[in-house]
Design an enzyme around this catalytic site. Sequence first.
Site, PDB file in Angstrom:
ATOM      1  N   ASP A  42       0.853  -1.187   0.000  1.00 24.77           N
ATOM      2  CA  ASP A  42       0.000   0.000   0.000  1.00 24.77           C
ATOM      3  C   ASP A  42       0.891   1.240   0.000  1.00 24.77           C
ATOM      4  OD1 ASP A  42      -2.177   1.646   0.145  1.00 24.77           O
ATOM      5  OD2 ASP A  42      -2.677   1.187   2.225  1.00 24.77           O
ATOM      6  N   ASP A 136      -3.203   2.639  -5.741  1.00 27.47           N
ATOM      7  CA  ASP A 136      -2.107   2.698  -4.772  1.00 27.47           C
ATOM      8  C   ASP A 136      -1.959   1.460  -3.906  1.00 27.47           C
ATOM      9  OD1 ASP A 136      -4.489   3.214  -3.478  1.00 27.47           O
ATOM     10  OD2 ASP A 136      -3.635   4.660  -2.079  1.00 27.47           O
ATOM     11  N   GLU A 137      -2.639   0.375  -4.220  1.00 22.59           N
ATOM     12  CA  GLU A 137      -2.462  -0.830  -3.434  1.00 22.59           C
ATOM     13  C   GLU A 137      -2.739  -2.074  -4.254  1.00 22.59           C
ATOM     14  OE1 GLU A 137      -5.377  -1.703  -0.334  1.00 22.59           O
ATOM     15  OE2 GLU A 137      -6.578   0.003  -1.010  1.00 22.59           O
TER      16      GLU A 137
END
Length: 391
Positions: A42, A136-137
Amino acid sequence: MPSLCRDCARPAEDDRSVCPHCGSGRMLSHPELFDLSIAHIDCDAFYASVEKRDNPGLRDLPVIVGHPGGRGVVTTACYVARKFGPRSAMPMFKALALCPDAVVIPPDMAKYKKVSAAIRALFAKATPLIEPVSLDEAYLDLSDGVRLIDRTPAVLLVRLARAIERDVGVNVSVGLSYNKSLAKLASDRDKPRGFAVIGRAEARHVLSELPVTAIHGIGKATARRMAEAGITRVEQLQSLPEAALVARFGKFGRALSHLVQGDDPRQIVADRPCKSVSTETTFSRDLSALPPLAKALEVLAFALEKRLKRAGLAGETVVLKLKTADFQSLSRQSRLSYPTQRADVLREHAMHLLEREADGRAFRLIGIGVDHLAPAESADPPDLFGARRFG
């Protein structure tokens, strides 16, 4: 206890506080460190980190990414800003009241997508099994026979985190475990620039100390139902037999009985297909009358039609989203008898839903979307509408 340096990525034979190879104090120790292979990575305050990377003058300042003005919400707050209270999804006016010196930057999604693609390319050097959750993860399967580099997953993850910092310029936090839900839980434990491990031996105990909302699949509504029954901690769910959980929570109760014990059978699925497409707008002032709400919905329906056509998709369930002046979110659905891309069909079904909700309440946001996606070829059968329309 096996240890690993998070700076030089070299292992140590025993539990060390200082790396014997490079002298770093960033040592990671865990009994199962080299036996686990499911990871969740993350990015830390992703959008704000990208903006700070591109403007070093912002490095030590509180940065909030979001649309400026009283009607917007916080998309991301950097860790400097978070010390004062701003959080993602918080109304912008509230965030700025907590942190009046914050630098507010409008989101640049095109830029963030490019950065995300660069990070994904680094993931792909380690494993082909990457399941993105958002820009983003992502989850990574680094199991034997899957990973592309002959190193233990823990070592690969340390090297990946360093490569992302060096080559992309943003920081990440890593969670390592034996299934998805625990890897996700681990990645949240030590932010920013964290690396946490949850092994099999400790999983049940780690979960027992958490609120029920830490369990995958327990949202606000389910948590409220549990609280009404006096259940607020995972340890309370762990003490209930599967039959009792099924009786209380239906089909979800069966999955829940496994999740609270640390069992999660979900596999990492690469390139998960899109499940929904939507668009929304936040009004410059709250609206309560039906005509202006209907006009906004019509504009959004045409925007959604264009988005569906670009993606080559159609939807069989129309979803209306509303947010009231006091930030209560509402979602209403209408199932169609066929998938559609057509703005007029989307608008018609969403209007029926809107008419039921437009009872004088003030709304600050309206959105329209589709679920149960299908290929464009199956959309809007010509025997129902005559000749197909071509946009």
